[in-house]
Write an enzyme that holds these catalytic residues in place. Sequence first.
Site, PDB file in Angstrom:
ATOM      1  N   TYR A  22     -23.017   4.901  71.718  1.00  0.00           N
ATOM      2  CA  TYR A  22     -24.103   5.189  70.765  1.00  0.00           C
ATOM      3  C   TYR A  22     -25.099   6.250  71.252  1.00  0.00           C
ATOM      4  CZ  TYR A  22     -22.260   0.884  68.764  1.00  0.00           C
ATOM      5  OH  TYR A  22     -21.431  -0.064  68.227  1.00  0.00           O
ATOM      6  N   ASN A  75     -27.325   1.447  57.976  1.00  0.00           N
ATOM      7  CA  ASN A  75     -26.430   1.084  59.068  1.00  0.00           C
ATOM      8  C   ASN A  75     -26.627  -0.407  59.295  1.00  0.00           C
ATOM      9  OD1 ASN A  75     -24.952   0.670  61.351  1.00  0.00           O
ATOM     10  ND2 ASN A  75     -25.781   2.414  62.492  1.00  0.00           N
ATOM     11  N   HIS A  81     -19.231  -5.861  58.894  1.00  0.00           N
ATOM     12  CA  HIS A  81     -17.865  -6.351  58.935  1.00  0.00           C
ATOM     13  C   HIS A  81     -17.680  -7.741  58.330  1.00  0.00           C
ATOM     14  CE1 HIS A  81     -17.599  -2.831  61.396  1.00  0.00           C
ATOM     15  NE2 HIS A  81     -18.368  -3.346  62.351  1.00  0.00           N
ATOM     16  N   ASP A  88     -23.482  -8.603  48.451  1.00  0.00           N
ATOM     17  CA  ASP A  88     -23.980  -9.031  47.140  1.00  0.00           C
ATOM     18  C   ASP A  88     -25.355  -8.428  46.849  1.00  0.00           C
ATOM     19  OD1 ASP A  88     -21.720 -10.459  46.592  1.00  0.00           O
ATOM     20  OD2 ASP A  88     -22.615 -12.446  46.846  1.00  0.00           O
ATOM     21  N   HIS A 101     -22.487   4.723  60.034  1.00  0.00           N
ATOM     22  CA  HIS A 101     -22.175   4.249  61.381  1.00  0.00           C
ATOM     23  C   HIS A 101     -22.264   5.436  62.330  1.00  0.00           C
ATOM     24  CE1 HIS A 101     -20.935   0.503  59.706  1.00  0.00           C
ATOM     25  NE2 HIS A 101     -20.203   1.169  58.823  1.00  0.00           N
ATOM     26  N   SER A 103     -20.901   5.458  65.419  1.00  0.00           N
ATOM     27  CA  SER A 103     -19.575   5.605  66.033  1.00  0.00           C
ATOM     28  C   SER A 103     -18.522   5.739  64.936  1.00  0.00           C
ATOM     29  CB  SER A 103     -19.266   4.370  66.894  1.00  0.00           C
ATOM     30  OG  SER A 103     -19.204   3.207  66.075  1.00  0.00           O
ATOM     31  N   ARG A 112     -13.573  -3.656  63.420  1.00  0.00           N
ATOM     32  CA  ARG A 112     -14.551  -2.682  62.895  1.00  0.00           C
ATOM     33  C   ARG A 112     -13.984  -1.860  61.732  1.00  0.00           C
ATOM     34  NH1 ARG A 112     -18.668  -3.082  66.769  1.00  0.00           N
ATOM     35  NH2 ARG A 112     -17.794  -3.488  68.816  1.00  0.00           N
TER      36      ARG A 112
END
Length: 146
Positions: A22, A75, A81, A88, A101, A103, A112
């Site tokens: 990151y 993010n 995941h 919702d 994201h 990465s 992921r």
Amino acid sequence: MKILVMNGVNLNLTGKREQSVYGRETLEEINARIAAYCKENGDDAEFFQSNYEGALVDKLHEAFLNRSADGIIFNAGAFTHYSYALRDAIAAIDLPVVEVHMSNVHAREEFRRTSVISEVCRGTVSGFGAGSYLAAITGLKAMLKK
Ligand code: DQA
């Protein structure tokens, strides 16, 4: 345009955790970069980070009910995941949400590769480090101008 930039679980540790994945830039530094980028383009940015799923749901509702944002950059971290509650909430609000994201989630562990929020987001940007947020803002603006 009013842009809400949201970060979910563990993203407060950006710049301090898993630097090889990151990077070294902290979330505060990234947010400062995003704020400057938005200012240059005449947009207002608001920032929100939480490690709590419910707080993120509340923020999405608030942006919708108070009309405090034109679009959302999100993010969700690992919530991406598996959080049907966030999925919702995104589906419930009549605001465009772009999934982000830092990465490249498709080049990492198998779990992921699944995003339960992608289907209800307007687009996804993944793999450009902090640049993913800026690319998402550019995409959101282009979409809203149409
Ligand atoms: C992340 C990717 C997620 O899989 C992970 O759980 C994160 C960060 C990213 O920005 O690359 O916390 O969303």
